[in-house]
Design a protein around this motif. Structure first.
Motif, PDB file in Angstrom:
ATOM      1  N   ASP A  83       0.868  -1.179   0.000  1.00 26.37           N
ATOM      2  CA  ASP A  83       0.000   0.000   0.000  1.00 26.37           C
ATOM      3  C   ASP A  83       0.901   1.223   0.000  1.00 26.37           C
ATOM      4  OD1 ASP A  83      -1.814   2.049   0.537  1.00 26.37           O
ATOM      5  OD2 ASP A  83      -1.960   1.566   2.675  1.00 26.37           O
ATOM      6  N   THR A  84       0.981   1.933  -1.135  1.00 28.24           N
ATOM      7  CA  THR A  84       1.746   3.175  -1.176  1.00 28.24           C
ATOM      8  C   THR A  84       0.772   4.322  -0.934  1.00 28.24           C
ATOM      9  OG1 THR A  84       1.535   3.255  -3.593  1.00 28.24           O
ATOM     10  CG2 THR A  84       3.549   2.326  -2.699  1.00 28.24           C
ATOM     11  N   TRP A  85       1.088   5.133   0.057  1.00 29.39           N
ATOM     12  CA  TRP A  85       0.180   6.181   0.489  1.00 29.39           C
ATOM     13  C   TRP A  85       0.984   7.432   0.821  1.00 29.39           C
ATOM     14  CZ3 TRP A  85      -0.095   8.342   5.533  1.00 29.39           C
ATOM     15  CH2 TRP A  85       0.833   7.813   6.440  1.00 29.39           C
ATOM     16  N   ALA A  86       0.298   8.501   1.118  1.00 32.00           N
ATOM     17  CA  ALA A  86       0.954   9.736   1.563  1.00 32.00           C
ATOM     18  C   ALA A  86       0.079  10.382   2.630  1.00 32.00           C
ATOM     19  CB  ALA A  86       1.157  10.697   0.392  1.00 32.00           C
ATOM     20  N   PRO A  87       0.675  11.045   3.604  1.00 34.97           N
ATOM     21  CA  PRO A  87      -0.111  11.660   4.674  1.00 34.97           C
ATOM     22  C   PRO A  87      -1.082  12.733   4.200  1.00 34.97           C
ATOM     23  CG  PRO A  87       2.161  11.404   5.369  1.00 34.97           C
ATOM     24  CD  PRO A  87       2.121  11.086   3.904  1.00 34.97           C
ATOM     25  N   TRP A  88      -0.866  13.316   3.005  1.00 34.94           N
ATOM     26  CA  TRP A  88      -1.780  14.346   2.501  1.00 34.94           C
ATOM     27  C   TRP A  88      -2.939  13.765   1.701  1.00 34.94           C
ATOM     28  CZ3 TRP A  88      -1.759  13.597  -2.642  1.00 34.94           C
ATOM     29  CH2 TRP A  88      -0.590  13.081  -3.231  1.00 34.94           C
ATOM     30  N   CYS A  89      -2.921  12.468   1.445  1.00 41.07           N
ATOM     31  CA  CYS A  89      -3.880  11.845   0.523  1.00 41.07           C
ATOM     32  C   CYS A  89      -5.147  11.429   1.270  1.00 41.07           C
ATOM     33  CB  CYS A  89      -3.217  10.640  -0.135  1.00 41.07           C
ATOM     34  SG  CYS A  89      -4.350   9.463  -0.880  1.00 41.07           S
ATOM     35  N   HIS A  90      -6.253  12.136   1.009  1.00 41.33           N
ATOM     36  CA  HIS A  90      -7.482  11.847   1.759  1.00 41.33           C
ATOM     37  C   HIS A  90      -8.024  10.459   1.462  1.00 41.33           C
ATOM     38  CE1 HIS A  90     -10.095  12.571  -1.771  1.00 41.33           C
ATOM     39  NE2 HIS A  90      -9.240  13.540  -2.052  1.00 41.33           N
ATOM     40  N   THR A  91      -7.830   9.956   0.238  1.00 40.34           N
ATOM     41  CA  THR A  91      -8.326   8.612  -0.063  1.00 40.34           C
ATOM     42  C   THR A  91      -7.463   7.557   0.611  1.00 40.34           C
ATOM     43  OG1 THR A  91      -9.277   9.380  -2.130  1.00 40.34           O
ATOM     44  CG2 THR A  91      -8.951   7.021  -1.905  1.00 40.34           C
ATOM     45  N   CYS A  92      -6.164   7.815   0.708  1.00 39.74           N
ATOM     46  CA  CYS A  92      -5.297   6.911   1.481  1.00 39.74           C
ATOM     47  C   CYS A  92      -5.816   6.824   2.918  1.00 39.74           C
ATOM     48  CB  CYS A  92      -3.864   7.432   1.502  1.00 39.74           C
ATOM     49  SG  CYS A  92      -3.099   7.677  -0.106  1.00 39.74           S
ATOM     50  N   ARG A  93      -6.128   7.969   3.451  1.00 43.43           N
ATOM     51  CA  ARG A  93      -6.631   8.008   4.827  1.00 43.43           C
ATOM     52  C   ARG A  93      -7.969   7.295   4.952  1.00 43.43           C
ATOM     53  NH1 ARG A  93      -6.613  11.417   9.490  1.00 43.43           N
ATOM     54  NH2 ARG A  93      -8.682  11.315  10.421  1.00 43.43           N
ATOM     55  N   SER A  94      -8.826   7.470   3.960  1.00 42.30           N
ATOM     56  CA  SER A  94     -10.112   6.782   3.970  1.00 42.30           C
ATOM     57  C   SER A  94      -9.917   5.273   3.948  1.00 42.30           C
ATOM     58  CB  SER A  94     -10.944   7.223   2.758  1.00 42.30           C
ATOM     59  OG  SER A  94     -12.184   6.545   2.722  1.00 42.30           O
ATOM     60  N   MET A  95      -8.977   4.812   3.122  1.00 42.78           N
ATOM     61  CA  MET A  95      -8.695   3.376   3.076  1.00 42.78           C
ATOM     62  C   MET A  95      -8.249   2.870   4.444  1.00 42.78           C
ATOM     63  SD  MET A  95      -9.287   2.008   0.086  1.00 42.78           S
ATOM     64  CE  MET A  95      -8.428   0.460   0.385  1.00 42.78           C
ATOM     65  N   LYS A  96      -7.393   3.625   5.103  1.00 46.48           N
ATOM     66  CA  LYS A  96      -6.874   3.195   6.391  1.00 46.48           C
ATOM     67  C   LYS A  96      -7.937   3.254   7.481  1.00 46.48           C
ATOM     68  CE  LYS A  96      -2.136   4.549   5.276  1.00 46.48           C
ATOM     69  NZ  LYS A  96      -1.487   3.247   5.456  1.00 46.48           N
ATOM     70  N   ALA A  97      -8.791   4.274   7.424  1.00 42.35           N
ATOM     71  CA  ALA A  97      -9.783   4.461   8.479  1.00 42.35           C
ATOM     72  C   ALA A  97     -10.995   3.560   8.313  1.00 42.35           C
ATOM     73  CB  ALA A  97     -10.227   5.923   8.511  1.00 42.35           C
ATOM     74  N   TYR A  98     -11.358   3.256   7.053  1.00 43.00           N
ATOM     75  CA  TYR A  98     -12.633   2.584   6.817  1.00 43.00           C
ATOM     76  C   TYR A  98     -12.518   1.221   6.141  1.00 43.00           C
ATOM     77  CZ  TYR A  98     -14.884   7.031   7.966  1.00 43.00           C
ATOM     78  OH  TYR A  98     -15.311   8.169   8.612  1.00 43.00           O
ATOM     79  N   VAL A  99     -11.407   0.934   5.477  1.00 43.12           N
ATOM     80  CA  VAL A  99     -11.305  -0.328   4.727  1.00 43.12           C
ATOM     81  C   VAL A  99     -10.274  -1.265   5.342  1.00 43.12           C
ATOM     82  CG1 VAL A  99     -10.868  -1.391   2.476  1.00 43.12           C
ATOM     83  CG2 VAL A  99     -12.048   0.817   2.602  1.00 43.12           C
ATOM     84  N   PHE A 100      -9.030  -0.815   5.466  1.00 45.04           N
ATOM     85  CA  PHE A 100      -7.999  -1.698   6.003  1.00 45.04           C
ATOM     86  C   PHE A 100      -8.231  -2.059   7.467  1.00 45.04           C
ATOM     87  CE2 PHE A 100      -5.133  -0.154   2.451  1.00 45.04           C
ATOM     88  CZ  PHE A 100      -5.101  -1.383   1.801  1.00 45.04           C
ATOM     89  N   THR A 101      -9.140  -1.377   8.129  1.00 44.91           N
ATOM     90  CA  THR A 101      -9.500  -1.728   9.516  1.00 44.91           C
ATOM     91  C   THR A 101     -10.654  -2.716   9.577  1.00 44.91           C
ATOM     92  OG1 THR A 101     -10.939   0.215   9.560  1.00 44.91           O
ATOM     93  CG2 THR A 101      -8.727   0.478  10.469  1.00 44.91           C
ATOM     94  N   ASP A 102     -11.220  -3.085   8.426  1.00 43.90           N
ATOM     95  CA  ASP A 102     -12.385  -3.975   8.402  1.00 43.90           C
ATOM     96  C   ASP A 102     -11.980  -5.388   8.826  1.00 43.90           C
ATOM     97  OD1 ASP A 102     -14.575  -5.665   7.567  1.00 43.90           O
ATOM     98  OD2 ASP A 102     -15.250  -4.014   6.295  1.00 43.90           O
ATOM     99  N   ALA A 103     -12.661  -5.904   9.821  1.00 43.49           N
ATOM    100  CA  ALA A 103     -12.327  -7.237  10.354  1.00 43.49           C
ATOM    101  C   ALA A 103     -12.473  -8.328   9.297  1.00 43.49           C
ATOM    102  CB  ALA A 103     -13.211  -7.550  11.555  1.00 43.49           C
ATOM    103  N   ALA A 104     -13.257  -8.073   8.253  1.00 48.56           N
ATOM    104  CA  ALA A 104     -13.438  -9.076   7.197  1.00 48.56           C
ATOM    105  C   ALA A 104     -12.137  -9.376   6.461  1.00 48.56           C
ATOM    106  CB  ALA A 104     -14.493  -8.594   6.198  1.00 48.56           C
ATOM    107  N   LEU A 105     -11.152  -8.486   6.571  1.00 47.71           N
ATOM    108  CA  LEU A 105      -9.875  -8.710   5.893  1.00 47.71           C
ATOM    109  C   LEU A 105      -8.953  -9.649   6.670  1.00 47.71           C
ATOM    110  CD1 LEU A 105      -9.062  -5.097   4.626  1.00 47.71           C
ATOM    111  CD2 LEU A 105      -9.729  -7.069   3.236  1.00 47.71           C
ATOM    112  N   ALA A 106      -9.260  -9.915   7.934  1.00 46.00           N
ATOM    113  CA  ALA A 106      -8.356 -10.712   8.766  1.00 46.00           C
ATOM    114  C   ALA A 106      -8.101 -12.093   8.175  1.00 46.00           C
ATOM    115  CB  ALA A 106      -8.922 -10.836  10.183  1.00 46.00           C
ATOM    116  N   LYS A 107      -9.099 -12.664   7.510  1.00 46.54           N
ATOM    117  CA  LYS A 107      -8.941 -14.008   6.943  1.00 46.54           C
ATOM    118  C   LYS A 107      -7.932 -14.049   5.795  1.00 46.54           C
ATOM    119  CE  LYS A 107     -12.949 -13.389   3.909  1.00 46.54           C
ATOM    120  NZ  LYS A 107     -14.335 -13.835   3.629  1.00 46.54           N
TER     121      LYS A 107
END
Length: 449
Positions: free
Chosen positions: A60-84
């Motif tokens: 995952d290449t991201w940048a601290p200024w990138c709002h979509t990167c932040r959205s992915m981290k806050a709402y997608v990569f934290t999803d428990a469904a990814l644990a599997k």
């Protein structure tokens, strides 16, 4: 919409910050709950681990200024469904602001944020390069496609999709576009990868500067894709492409109108997609109205956009998740000519996230527009205490504007000279020739005043 859309259209607006970094405050509990074991900013370690385990590497290449990167981290990569999926890859995240990550960026260029790579660790070859946001189901398709490319044995359209992904990963956008178009042409009507392949095709066509072809491809292929986040992404990509087509091109007026209609359709509540993606659709529609010279229409849409963002921010579960929406709130408010409407929210973000450079950088811009020049300069100073990498160049450029507004030409010159000196310490992957040329041009213009 996918992040690179807004990044390409409004690259001058300071974006957002993200989680899992020392640049942003995050509760330890949030880190402990992360379902995927990302290694942070250590490509060599992740590469060796992937080789040892015989697994592909997901980056995952991201940048601290990138709002979509932040959205992915806050709402997608934290999803428990990814644990599997944790055991399917070795996981790496790369903060492209960090000068120490320049080696990775030189090997795997990033043109838009976020970009996800799936890499064969033995050959250090990108098997998949997917630019933009993704829902959990979309990520799962990317996982499957990456594994298929890594293991081999794909046939038919899947093999063509894998080949197109690999070509795009190698930076061969035109060749990738040709192969991905062939995949769609040969695939059955109910192909489960159709939406994903269409997104990738449109991105490749955009990268190859085939803007009119991209727009027409989107319009032709959308009826074959079910209403979904992929459909909305493809509609947005088509609209993004048509906005790059010269206005005097035959048939472009009708093409723009048709794709604007698809953009409005993408806002339908029956399409489930992240709020950040929906915000990206609004952004494109506003840009389309502005490009058409319809300022009243742009403002009507901007008001709808900002109202939507204010509602999403109010529902955000944490301050970090709430600030996903700060940069787009700022963009919408500026279209409306009401920057003060968003100042309190961004001031709150600075209080909540004291280690993040984005809120003070945004405030410096807003305060300057409001004529609060002392506040603007102070906010710029706070941002410069935290920011590094290519984004520091943007903050310094904005600081020069503040000095000019204060009548301090010599200070503006020194600030731009400082930016150019700092740019020389960065890799070309982080301070591109285009960025440096822009700073040099601005310096020449200021000196000529």
């Amino acid at each position: 919409m996918r992040s690179h859309i807004s990044r390409l259209l409004l690259v001058g607006v300071l974006g957002c910050s993200a989680a899992r970094t020392t640049a942003v405050s995050e509760p330890p509990a949030a880190q402990a709950q992360a379902p995927l074991p990302f290694i942070e900013d250590d490509y060599a370690r992740a590469l060796e681990e992937a080789k040892a385990k015989g697994l592909p590497l997901f980056v995952d290449t991201w940048a601290p200024w990138c709002h979509t990167c932040r959205s992915m981290k806050a709402y997608v990569f934290t999803d428990a469904a990814l644990a599997k999926h944790a055991g399917r890859f070795v996981w790496l995240e790369i903060n492209t602001d960090l000068p120490s990550n320049a080696v990775f960026q030189e090997k795997y260029p990033v043109e838009s944020w976020p970009t996800f790579f799936i890499i064969d660790p033995k050959e250090e070859k990108a098997l998949v390069r997917f630019a933009g946001s993704a829902t959990v189901p979309q990520l799962e398709k990317i996982f499957e496609d990456g594994e298929r490319a890594f293991r081999g044995g794909a046939e038919g359209p899947e093999a063509l999709l894998a080949r197109g992904d690999a070509l795009y990963g190698e930076g061969k956008a035109a060749e990738a576009a040709d192969v991905l178009a062939q995949a769609l042409a040969e695939a059955p009507a109910d192909w489960s990868r159709r939406g994903r392949a269409l997104e990738s095709l449109l991105v490749a066509q955009y990268g190859a500067k085939r803007h009119e072809v991209c727009a027409r491809t989107a319009l032709a292929e959308l009826p074959r894709v079910p209403h979904s986040a992929s459909w909305a992404n493809a509609a947005g990509l088509g609209l993004m492409c048509v906005l790059q087509v010269p206005a005097d091109t035959q048939g472009v007026k009708e093409l723009k109108a048709a794709l604007e209609e698809k953009g409005r359709e993408a806002l339908s509540p029956d399409i489930s997609m992240p709020a950040d993606d929906r915000s990206g659709v609004y952004e494109l529609l506003v840009e389309a109205r502005k490009a058409a010279g319809d300022e009243p229409g742009a403002k009507v849409l901007a008001e709808q956009w900002l109202t939507f963002l204010e509602g999403e921010a109010a529902r955000a579960p944490t301050p970090d998740a709430r600030t996903v929406f700060d940069s787009h709130r700022m963009s919408a408010a500026l279209v409306l000519g009401t920057p003060m409407r968003v100042v309190p929210a961004i001031e709150q973000s600075e209080k909540d996230l004291p280690d993040d450079y984005n809120p003070p950088a945004r405030l410096a811009n807003l305060y300057r527009r409001l004529g609060r020049l002392d506040d603007a300069l102070a906010a710029s100073t706070r941002a410069l205490e935290k920011v590094q990498g290519s984004r520091r160049l943007r903050v310094l450029s904005e600081r020069a504007e503040i000095h000019l507004a204060r009548g301090e030409r010599d200070a503006a010159v020194r600030t731009l000279e400082d930016a150019l000196t700092y740019a020389k310490t960065l890799s070309g992957a982080q301070a591109s020739p285009r960025v440096v040329a822009g700073l040099e041009k601005k310096l020449s213009e200021v000196k000529a005043k």
